[in-house]
Design a protein around this motif. Structure first.
Motif, PDB file in Angstrom:
ATOM      1  N   LEU A 213      62.813  30.756 -11.545  1.00  0.00           N
ATOM      2  CA  LEU A 213      63.118  29.359 -11.832  1.00  0.00           C
ATOM      3  C   LEU A 213      62.322  28.436 -10.901  1.00  0.00           C
ATOM      4  CD1 LEU A 213      66.994  29.462 -12.380  1.00  0.00           C
ATOM      5  CD2 LEU A 213      65.260  28.878 -14.094  1.00  0.00           C
ATOM      6  N   PRO A 214      62.064  27.196 -11.314  1.00  0.00           N
ATOM      7  CA  PRO A 214      61.277  26.295 -10.453  1.00  0.00           C
ATOM      8  C   PRO A 214      62.014  25.840  -9.201  1.00  0.00           C
ATOM      9  CG  PRO A 214      62.060  25.146 -12.430  1.00  0.00           C
ATOM     10  CD  PRO A 214      62.364  26.595 -12.624  1.00  0.00           C
ATOM     11  N   CYS A 215      63.348  25.998  -9.173  1.00  0.00           N
ATOM     12  CA  CYS A 215      64.128  25.567  -8.000  1.00  0.00           C
ATOM     13  C   CYS A 215      64.399  26.775  -7.104  1.00  0.00           C
ATOM     14  CB  CYS A 215      65.437  24.909  -8.444  1.00  0.00           C
ATOM     15  SG  CYS A 215      66.047  25.452 -10.051  1.00  0.00           S
ATOM     16  N   GLN A 216      63.863  26.730  -5.904  1.00  0.00           N
ATOM     17  CA  GLN A 216      63.954  27.879  -5.006  1.00  0.00           C
ATOM     18  C   GLN A 216      64.781  27.615  -3.750  1.00  0.00           C
ATOM     19  OE1 GLN A 216      62.801  31.207  -5.483  1.00  0.00           O
ATOM     20  NE2 GLN A 216      62.873  30.307  -7.531  1.00  0.00           N
ATOM     21  N   ASN A 217      65.298  26.404  -3.582  1.00  0.00           N
ATOM     22  CA  ASN A 217      66.196  26.125  -2.462  1.00  0.00           C
ATOM     23  C   ASN A 217      67.572  26.687  -2.801  1.00  0.00           C
ATOM     24  OD1 ASN A 217      64.168  24.520  -1.199  1.00  0.00           O
ATOM     25  ND2 ASN A 217      64.699  22.847  -2.589  1.00  0.00           N
ATOM     26  N   GLN A 218      68.126  27.514  -1.924  1.00  0.00           N
ATOM     27  CA  GLN A 218      69.397  28.174  -2.210  1.00  0.00           C
ATOM     28  C   GLN A 218      70.421  27.945  -1.105  1.00  0.00           C
ATOM     29  OE1 GLN A 218      68.930  32.344  -3.163  1.00  0.00           O
ATOM     30  NE2 GLN A 218      67.844  31.915  -5.069  1.00  0.00           N
ATOM     31  N   LEU A 219      71.689  27.884  -1.534  1.00  0.00           N
ATOM     32  CA  LEU A 219      72.822  27.776  -0.632  1.00  0.00           C
ATOM     33  C   LEU A 219      73.842  28.826  -1.035  1.00  0.00           C
ATOM     34  CD1 LEU A 219      74.521  26.160   1.523  1.00  0.00           C
ATOM     35  CD2 LEU A 219      75.406  24.825  -0.414  1.00  0.00           C
ATOM     36  N   SER A 220      74.248  29.697  -0.116  1.00  0.00           N
ATOM     37  CA  SER A 220      75.215  30.752  -0.422  1.00  0.00           C
ATOM     38  C   SER A 220      76.631  30.248  -0.161  1.00  0.00           C
ATOM     39  CB  SER A 220      74.952  31.990   0.436  1.00  0.00           C
ATOM     40  OG  SER A 220      73.707  32.565   0.108  1.00  0.00           O
ATOM     41  N   VAL A 221      77.478  30.343  -1.190  1.00  0.00           N
ATOM     42  CA  VAL A 221      78.868  29.929  -1.083  1.00  0.00           C
ATOM     43  C   VAL A 221      79.727  30.902  -1.881  1.00  0.00           C
ATOM     44  CG1 VAL A 221      80.563  28.126  -1.623  1.00  0.00           C
ATOM     45  CG2 VAL A 221      78.298  27.482  -0.809  1.00  0.00           C
ATOM     46  N   GLY A 222      80.860  31.312  -1.332  1.00  0.00           N
ATOM     47  CA  GLY A 222      81.773  32.195  -2.029  1.00  0.00           C
ATOM     48  C   GLY A 222      82.677  31.434  -2.976  1.00  0.00           C
ATOM     49  N   SER A 223      83.179  32.101  -4.009  1.00  0.00           N
ATOM     50  CA  SER A 223      84.112  31.604  -5.023  1.00  0.00           C
ATOM     51  C   SER A 223      83.454  30.565  -5.926  1.00  0.00           C
ATOM     52  CB  SER A 223      85.401  31.046  -4.417  1.00  0.00           C
ATOM     53  OG  SER A 223      85.340  29.681  -4.143  1.00  0.00           O
ATOM     54  N   VAL A 224      83.792  30.613  -7.197  1.00  0.00           N
ATOM     55  CA  VAL A 224      83.243  29.640  -8.147  1.00  0.00           C
ATOM     56  C   VAL A 224      83.737  28.238  -7.789  1.00  0.00           C
ATOM     57  CG1 VAL A 224      83.088  28.952 -10.559  1.00  0.00           C
ATOM     58  CG2 VAL A 224      83.097  31.379  -9.973  1.00  0.00           C
ATOM     59  N   GLY A 225      85.013  28.139  -7.411  1.00  0.00           N
ATOM     60  CA  GLY A 225      85.549  26.846  -7.011  1.00  0.00           C
ATOM     61  C   GLY A 225      84.768  26.252  -5.854  1.00  0.00           C
ATOM     62  N   GLY A 226      84.426  27.093  -4.880  1.00  0.00           N
ATOM     63  CA  GLY A 226      83.632  26.631  -3.742  1.00  0.00           C
ATOM     64  C   GLY A 226      82.239  26.200  -4.150  1.00  0.00           C
ATOM     65  N   LYS A 227      81.664  26.890  -5.122  1.00  0.00           N
ATOM     66  CA  LYS A 227      80.318  26.533  -5.601  1.00  0.00           C
ATOM     67  C   LYS A 227      80.326  25.176  -6.297  1.00  0.00           C
ATOM     68  CE  LYS A 227      78.673  31.298  -6.221  1.00  0.00           C
ATOM     69  NZ  LYS A 227      79.803  31.957  -5.549  1.00  0.00           N
ATOM     70  N   ILE A 228      81.316  24.953  -7.161  1.00  0.00           N
ATOM     71  CA  ILE A 228      81.377  23.666  -7.855  1.00  0.00           C
ATOM     72  C   ILE A 228      81.742  22.560  -6.872  1.00  0.00           C
ATOM     73  CG2 ILE A 228      82.488  22.389  -9.718  1.00  0.00           C
ATOM     74  CD1 ILE A 228      80.473  24.662 -10.519  1.00  0.00           C
ATOM     75  N   ALA A 229      82.550  22.884  -5.864  1.00  0.00           N
ATOM     76  CA  ALA A 229      82.818  21.910  -4.804  1.00  0.00           C
ATOM     77  C   ALA A 229      81.509  21.498  -4.124  1.00  0.00           C
ATOM     78  CB  ALA A 229      83.790  22.489  -3.781  1.00  0.00           C
ATOM     79  N   ALA A 230      80.612  22.454  -3.926  1.00  0.00           N
ATOM     80  CA  ALA A 230      79.319  22.142  -3.313  1.00  0.00           C
ATOM     81  C   ALA A 230      78.509  21.184  -4.190  1.00  0.00           C
ATOM     82  CB  ALA A 230      78.532  23.422  -3.059  1.00  0.00           C
ATOM     83  N   LEU A 231      78.628  21.338  -5.525  1.00  0.00           N
ATOM     84  CA  LEU A 231      77.913  20.430  -6.429  1.00  0.00           C
ATOM     85  C   LEU A 231      78.496  19.016  -6.380  1.00  0.00           C
ATOM     86  CD1 LEU A 231      76.698  23.141  -7.562  1.00  0.00           C
ATOM     87  CD2 LEU A 231      76.769  22.051  -9.811  1.00  0.00           C
ATOM     88  N   VAL A 232      79.814  18.911  -6.451  1.00  0.00           N
ATOM     89  CA  VAL A 232      80.406  17.563  -6.480  1.00  0.00           C
ATOM     90  C   VAL A 232      80.384  16.907  -5.094  1.00  0.00           C
ATOM     91  CG1 VAL A 232      81.798  18.042  -8.520  1.00  0.00           C
ATOM     92  CG2 VAL A 232      82.785  18.418  -6.244  1.00  0.00           C
ATOM     93  N   ASP A 233      80.249  17.717  -4.035  1.00  0.00           N
ATOM     94  CA  ASP A 233      80.075  17.170  -2.687  1.00  0.00           C
ATOM     95  C   ASP A 233      78.611  16.874  -2.372  1.00  0.00           C
ATOM     96  OD1 ASP A 233      82.765  17.234  -2.062  1.00  0.00           O
ATOM     97  OD2 ASP A 233      82.674  19.192  -1.053  1.00  0.00           O
ATOM     98  N   ARG A 234      77.736  17.138  -3.360  1.00  0.00           N
ATOM     99  CA  ARG A 234      76.295  16.875  -3.255  1.00  0.00           C
ATOM    100  C   ARG A 234      75.593  17.748  -2.220  1.00  0.00           C
ATOM    101  NH1 ARG A 234      75.667  10.256  -3.810  1.00  0.00           N
ATOM    102  NH2 ARG A 234      77.421   9.931  -5.243  1.00  0.00           N
TER     103      ARG A 234
END
Length: 294
Positions: free
Chosen positions: A193-214
């Motif tokens: 994929l063209p986006c190669q910056n990654q952040l490791s987070v456990g749980s789906v809830g935690g991942k979506i929290a990372a999206l809405v927390d920007r």
């Protein structure tokens, strides 16, 4: 809904989220019960992953409270810890179904990463209309209603409206990924994929929290021998979409819940929405290439 305004149901769900967080944190810290007896996790390794006494305690607390308050004539109850005991895999007959994951990220809970969450959603005819995701170690609870926006609250009562990032350059997007739930096919997709910056987070809830927390902009789920379940996705989905993001199959089709099959098969993409369709199309193209080589 007869006798149960959505605002009242949201108040119930938010209270249950904080109550669940209190139980989960007590188990996470190994705090003894009030009578002084030890609070053990009693880990059981099931086919679909580990189950702990914390999962079961929160499941009992939430379902018991919902049954007492709402009954089961108008509402169905789909929970990770009880769905296997149902007489059949048929969908619940009720239009309104509560979807519960008492402990999302059990492995992270056991491994003490702090990245675990509580999920509770209310779906109407297969689509979420109300949801709560509580991240106990962040002391943050996310909630949303369909058409009402998404918000985050803290234990002191402070509430803020949520809005995803506006990043619209694929190369700048941050992809939130799992540490453990990644097979070779998903890794190959992520590498192309063209986006190669990654952040490791456990749980789906935690991942979506990372999206809405920007803190991140994109999350991809790709089923293999197993797939995420309704209770993994329903609550986080609504919070993301009400914060301005998108959450679909790669095809663009919406997720459906309470279908009789709790598995969410295929490729799923959650994003801030800016490059969603283009990245879905790119994921489909890359997978066709990967699968053609295998």
């Amino acid at each position: 809904m007869d006798g149960h305004p959505l605002e009242d149901l949201l108040a119930i769900a938010r209270a249950l989220g904080w109550g669940a967080a209190k139980i989960l944190r007590a188990y996470y810290r190994g705090e003894p019960f009030q009578d002084g007896t030890a609070r053990n996790l009693d880990i059981q390794n099931e086919k679909d992953g580990p189950v702990t006494a914390a999962d079961l305690a929160v499941n009992s607390f939430v379902l018991g409270r919902l049954h007492d308050l709402l009954g089961d004539e108008q509402f169905g109850y789909l929970s990770e810890e009880t769905y296997k005991s149902q007489a059949s895999a048929a969908p619940f007959p009720q239009d309104w179904v509560w979807i519960l994951d008492p402990l999302d990220g059990t492995r992270d809970f056991i491994d003490k990463t702090g990245e675990y969450a509580f999920h509770l959603a209310l779906a109407y005819r297969g689509r979420p209309v109300l949801s709560v995701v509580t991240c106990p170690e962040l002391e943050r609870q996310y909630f949303a209603t369909l058409g009402g926006g998404a918000f985050v609250e803290t234990p002191d009562g402070k509430v803020e409206r949520l809005q995803v990032s506006a990043c619209d350059r694929p190369a700048d997007l941050v992809v939130v990924v799992s540490r453990t739930h990644r097979d070779g096919r998903l890794n190959a997709l992520l590498q192309k994929l063209p986006c190669q910056n990654q952040l490791s987070v456990g749980s789906v809830g935690g991942k979506i929290a990372a999206l809405v927390d920007r803190r991140a902009d994109l999350y991809i789920s790709l089923s293999g021998k197993s797939a995420p379940k309704d209770w993994d996705m329903a609550a986080p989905e609504l919070i993301l979409t009400e914060a301005g993001g998108k959450f679909t199959h790669f095809s663009g089709e919406p997720l459906r819940y309470n279908t009789g099959d709790v598995n969410q098969w295929g490729g799923l993409m959650a994003s801030n929405g800016c490059c969603h369709e283009a990245l879905c199309a790119e994921a489909i193209r890359i997978l066709a290439e990967i699968d053609g080589l295998s």
